[in-house]
Design an enzyme around this catalytic site. Structure first.
Site, mmCIF file in Angstrom:
data_model
loop_
_atom_site.group_PDB
_atom_site.id
_atom_site.type_symbol
_atom_site.label_atom_id
_atom_site.label_comp_id
_atom_site.label_asym_id
_atom_site.label_seq_id
_atom_site.Cartn_x
_atom_site.Cartn_y
_atom_site.Cartn_z
ATOM 1 N N LYS A 17 0.954 -1.171 -0.244
ATOM 2 C CA LYS A 17 -0.081 -0.091 -0.057
ATOM 3 C C LYS A 17 1.365 0.954 0.200
ATOM 4 C CE LYS A 17 -1.874 3.041 1.805
ATOM 5 N NZ LYS A 17 -1.418 4.609 1.364
ATOM 6 N N CYS A 73 14.576 10.533 6.295
ATOM 7 C CA CYS A 73 14.059 10.085 7.221
ATOM 8 C C CYS A 73 15.425 10.246 7.601
ATOM 9 C CB CYS A 73 13.179 9.355 7.347
ATOM 10 S SG CYS A 73 14.200 8.106 6.614
#
Ligand code: NAD
Length: 509
Positions: A186, A294
């Site tokens: 997803k 990140c």
């Protein structure tokens, strides 16, 4: 990339970005879609399907149906499949990079770099026969042998963030597939096309239908995956708030979960460091991919009186950067959406109000790109204090904050007090200080004179504290362990000497 959910009909003027289920593109059936935009122009370039529960269930059913045959496919055949996928990816990665730039905005070269780092995990997974090899002990007891194997889990879900639409899914699915699982990906609804491209590449490589599935969507799809009884494990990457939700919900439903969250990465510069190299590193790691990494450096900690000198060197370099359309050879592209751009700019406003010095102001940038792009130039804030929101929160944009401390101890205390523990770096020429830093700092990935210490595919990627929920980091040995479970078999091939009754607990003899 902006996202607007339309409640009923699917607009038809732009391409539809579909699911990939049972080896084919599937149009959305929920009646909900999201707008996908080109961040460098602000134009809506597509509409992505947003799955409802029924579509997620269809995706998981397809993955469950494919599992038994895939699990029993020999390691030799699985390995051959991975090699074919690797070759196709390597040959065609510029196509994927162009898709990433068009939907995410990062510059083309950076998009290519992302694909290459993902490809390294595919290459690691090509070694799956040795990665899942078990142990064997002959004659553990007289005439008794013991051996161990690791077996796949079943259908597993991968839920990924917008900032690495190819690399982050590739942290997980090559190893999951290599070890015999089937995968439901997803992707982020903000840049969903890369996932479909990867699914088509798997199909071209010959992967059986259902082994790799893409279900497009938002939280509705995520929550269904977390609750679905046939999903055995979930690998999630995204913000800390959602990571915590995913971890708590997934584990409550009996799943194995690794949920990687947000970050606030510090670069500690000790007084003996080479300040030119440190300034280069701060600029590269702070503004690459517009700070939407990140592992981006967000806070530079200048130790012991080097602050003015270091800030001047960083500022000089920052002023030379060209912000603009990622297809035009610029250094830095736009942010992912108008909303995110405005949120990041609001942290600069707040820092200024709270007393930080705005040394380079990205709010004034003149981009080499369309007027309606989501632009914010590289921004350098000096004299940031630990209680300012630009420091306490994950900003996730091209904003580098400089904090000044007097001592090494104060620098380490600052890093360790932070709620995040993804990456950090120390810049120094003192081996003893670097060794002490890597021992004392409470962070999962550490660079010594390396600003973005992303581990190679054969090590594992993951942070500490609010940067990761769960026991397993991504890829490397942790990845193989996460996607398999162990069995130990104790066997004896009987002969007449083994007869007789004995109700005692089995002992070695
Ligand atoms: P996000 O948390 O908004 O979204 C991540 C995924 O979760 C997406 O697929 C999204 O559709 C889904 N999602 C969003 N809200 C949800 C909700 N309420 N319930 C269920 N699912 C939901 O993150 P993002 O903005 O796409 O990505 C940026 C974030 O990801 C940053 O915080 C960044 O630090 C983090 N990140 C972390 C790592 C790491 O390795 N630790 C790597 C990349 C990105």
């Amino acid at each position: 990339m902006t996202l607007t959910t339309t409640p009923s009909t699917t607009p038809s003027t732009t391409p539809h970005i579909p699911h990939w289920i049972d080896g084919a593109r599937r149009e959305g059936a929920s009646g909900r879609t999201g707008e996908v935009t080109d961040p460098a122009t602000g134009e809506v370039t597509g509409h992505v399907a947003l799955a409802g529960v029924e579509e997620v269930d269809a995706a998981v059913a397809s993955a469950a149906a494919a599992f038994l045959a895939w699990r029993d496919t020999s390691l030799a055949r699985r390995t051959a499949m991975l090699f074919r996928f690797r070759e196709l990816l390597n040959a065609r990665k510029p196509e994927l990079a162009a898709i990433i730039t068009a939907e995410h905005g990062k510059v083309l070269d950076d998009a290519l770099g992302e694909v290459s780092r993902g490809q390294e995990v595919v290459e690691y997974a090509c070694g799956v026969p040795s990665l899942v090899r078990g142990g064997f002990t002959e004659n553990a007891s007289t005439g008794v042998d013991v051996h161990s194997v690791r077996q796949p889990l079943g259908p597993v879900a991968v839920i990924s963030p917008f900032n690495f639409p190819a690399m982050v899914p590739m942290w997980f699915f090559p190893i999951a597939i290599a070890t015999g699982n089937t995968v439901v990906l997803k992707p982020s609804e903000q840049d969903p096309s890369a996932a479909v491209w990867l699914a088509e590449l798997w199909a071209e490589a010959g992967l059986p239908d259902g082994v790799f599935t893409v279900v497009q969507g938002d939280r509705v799809a995520v929550d269904r995956l977390l609750e679905h009884p046939d999903v055995r494990a979930v690998s999630f990457v995204g913000s800390t708030a959602v990571a915590r939700h995913v971890y708590e919900t997934g584990t409550r439903h009996g799943k194995r979960v690794q949920a990687l969250g947000g970050a606030k990465n510090h670069m500690v510069v000790l007084p003996d460091a080479d300040l030119d190299l440190a300034a280069d590193a701060a600029v590269n790691a702070g503004f690459g991919s517009a700070g939407e990494r990140c592992m981006a450096i967000s806070a530079v900690v200048a130790v012991g009186g080097i602050g003015d000198d270091l800030v001047a060197r960083i500022a000089g370099r920052t002023a030379t950067l060209r912000t603009g359309d990622g297809r035009k050879g610029c250094d830095m592209g736009p942010l992912i959406s108008r909303r995110h751009r405005d949120r990041v700019a609001s942290y600069v406003d707040a820092g200024e109000l709270q007393g930080a010095d705005v040394v380079v102001d990205g709010r004034q940038v003149t981009p080499d790109g369309a007027e309606d792009g989501f632009w914010l130039g590289p921004t350098l804030l000096d004299r940031v204090a630990p209680d300012m929101s630009v420091y306490t929160d994950e900003v996730f944009g091209p904003v580098l904050s400089v904090l000044r401390v007097d001592t090494y101890e104060q620098a380490v205390a600052l890093v360790n007090a932070n709620e995040y523990g993804n990456g950090t770096a120390v810049f120094t020429n003192d081996g003893g200080a670097a060794r002490r830093f890597q021992h004392e700092v409470e962070v999962g990935m550490i660079g010594v004179n390396v600003p973005i210490p992303v581990p190679m595919a054969y090590y594992s990627f993951g942070g500490w504290k609010n940067s990761l929920f769960g026991d397993s980091h991504a890829h490397g040995a942790d990845g193989v362990h996460f996607y398999t479970r162990g069995k130990v078999i104790t066997s004896r091939w009987l002969d007449p000497s083994h007869g007789g009754l004995d109700l005692g607990f089995p002992r070695n003899g």
